[in-house]
Design a protein around this motif. Structure first.
Motif, short mmCIF file in Angstrom:
data_model
loop_
_atom_site.label_atom_id
_atom_site.label_comp_id
_atom_site.label_asym_id
_atom_site.label_seq_id
_atom_site.Cartn_x
_atom_site.Cartn_y
_atom_site.Cartn_z
N LYS A 177 24.98 43.79 38.13
CA LYS A 177 24.59 42.91 39.24
C LYS A 177 24.16 41.54 38.72
CE LYS A 177 23.32 45.98 42.98
NZ LYS A 177 22.27 46.30 43.94
N ALA A 178 23.45 41.52 37.61
CA ALA A 178 23.02 40.25 37.03
C ALA A 178 24.22 39.42 36.59
CB ALA A 178 22.07 40.49 35.86
N PHE A 187 35.32 39.44 36.25
CA PHE A 187 35.81 40.73 35.78
C PHE A 187 36.50 40.58 34.43
CE2 PHE A 187 36.44 42.36 40.38
CZ PHE A 187 35.14 42.80 40.43
N GLU A 188 37.32 39.54 34.30
CA GLU A 188 38.10 39.34 33.09
C GLU A 188 37.21 39.02 31.88
OE1 GLU A 188 41.39 36.16 31.61
OE2 GLU A 188 41.63 36.98 33.63
N SER A 189 36.17 38.24 32.10
CA SER A 189 35.32 37.86 30.98
C SER A 189 34.24 38.91 30.66
CB SER A 189 34.65 36.51 31.24
OG SER A 189 33.84 36.57 32.38
N ASN A 190 34.09 39.92 31.51
CA ASN A 190 33.11 40.99 31.29
C ASN A 190 33.76 42.35 31.51
OD1 ASN A 190 30.51 39.36 31.05
ND2 ASN A 190 31.40 38.60 32.94
N PRO A 191 34.71 42.73 30.67
CA PRO A 191 35.45 43.97 30.91
C PRO A 191 34.61 45.24 30.78
CG PRO A 191 36.01 43.08 28.76
CD PRO A 191 35.14 42.07 29.44
N ARG A 192 33.52 45.20 30.06
CA ARG A 192 32.71 46.41 29.86
C ARG A 192 31.72 46.64 31.00
NH1 ARG A 192 30.40 46.89 24.08
NH2 ARG A 192 30.26 49.04 24.75
N ALA A 194 32.12 47.56 40.23
CA ALA A 194 31.39 47.70 41.49
C ALA A 194 30.04 46.98 41.43
CB ALA A 194 31.18 49.18 41.83
N ALA A 195 29.35 47.13 40.32
CA ALA A 195 28.05 46.47 40.17
C ALA A 195 28.21 44.95 40.08
CB ALA A 195 27.33 46.99 38.93
N VAL A 196 29.22 44.50 39.35
CA VAL A 196 29.47 43.06 39.24
C VAL A 196 29.79 42.48 40.61
CG1 VAL A 196 31.02 41.31 38.27
CG2 VAL A 196 30.19 43.16 36.83
N PHE A 197 30.64 43.16 41.35
CA PHE A 197 30.99 42.68 42.69
C PHE A 197 29.77 42.66 43.61
CE2 PHE A 197 32.48 43.40 47.07
CZ PHE A 197 33.15 42.20 47.25
N ALA A 198 28.94 43.69 43.53
CA ALA A 198 27.74 43.74 44.37
C ALA A 198 26.82 42.56 44.06
CB ALA A 198 27.01 45.06 44.17
N GLY A 199 26.64 42.27 42.79
CA GLY A 199 25.80 41.13 42.40
C GLY A 199 26.40 39.80 42.84
N TRP A 200 27.71 39.68 42.69
CA TRP A 200 28.41 38.45 43.10
C TRP A 200 28.26 38.24 44.60
CZ3 TRP A 200 32.16 36.32 46.08
CH2 TRP A 200 32.76 35.13 45.66
N LYS A 201 28.46 39.31 45.35
CA LYS A 201 28.38 39.25 46.81
C LYS A 201 26.96 38.91 47.29
CE LYS A 201 29.55 42.07 50.81
NZ LYS A 201 30.00 43.40 51.25
N GLU A 202 25.96 39.54 46.67
CA GLU A 202 24.57 39.26 47.04
C GLU A 202 24.22 37.79 46.78
OE1 GLU A 202 22.01 41.97 44.98
OE2 GLU A 202 22.84 43.71 46.01
N MET A 203 24.65 37.28 45.64
CA MET A 203 24.36 35.89 45.32
C MET A 203 25.12 34.95 46.24
SD MET A 203 22.71 33.62 43.67
CE MET A 203 21.98 34.26 42.19
N ASP A 204 26.34 35.31 46.60
CA ASP A 204 27.12 34.49 47.51
C ASP A 204 26.41 34.39 48.86
OD1 ASP A 204 29.64 33.06 48.20
OD2 ASP A 204 29.85 34.72 49.63
#
Length: 87
Positions: free
Chosen positions: A40-41, A57-62, A66-76
């Motif tokens: 999320k961070a 996603f491409e720069s943080n493959p590990r 789902a968590a990355v998207f949730a963090g992106w969406k919350e910040m958006d």
């Protein structure tokens, strides 16, 4: 005598297991929560930096997508509500 040794051994093991937190040993649920928070961070930082979710996603493959998207969406949503521009 054996009964006393068994009780002492059980008490010693129980005391040792209770100290796992002091040793820094993480449980599986703690590890999952940490990975979720890190994802999320990462997503929030990507959105604040005006990076697309695909680039994130491409720069943080590990990191978990789902968590990355949730963090992106919350910040958006936060940035839109507060009329903030990216950095």
């Amino acid at each position: 005598m054996r009964h006393l040794l068994r009780i002492l051994l059980i008490a010693l093991v129980a005391t040792g297991l209770a100290g796992c937190d002091l040793l820094g040993i993480e449980t599986t649920s703690q590890i999952a929560a940490r990975k979720e928070a890190e994802g999320k961070a990462i997503g929030s930082a990507c959105r604040h930096a005006v990076r697309s979710i695909e680039d994130c996603f491409e720069s943080n493959p590990r990191a978990g997508k789902a968590a990355v998207f949730a963090g992106w969406k919350e910040m958006d949503q936060y940035m839109r509500e507060n009329k903030l521009e990216g950095a």
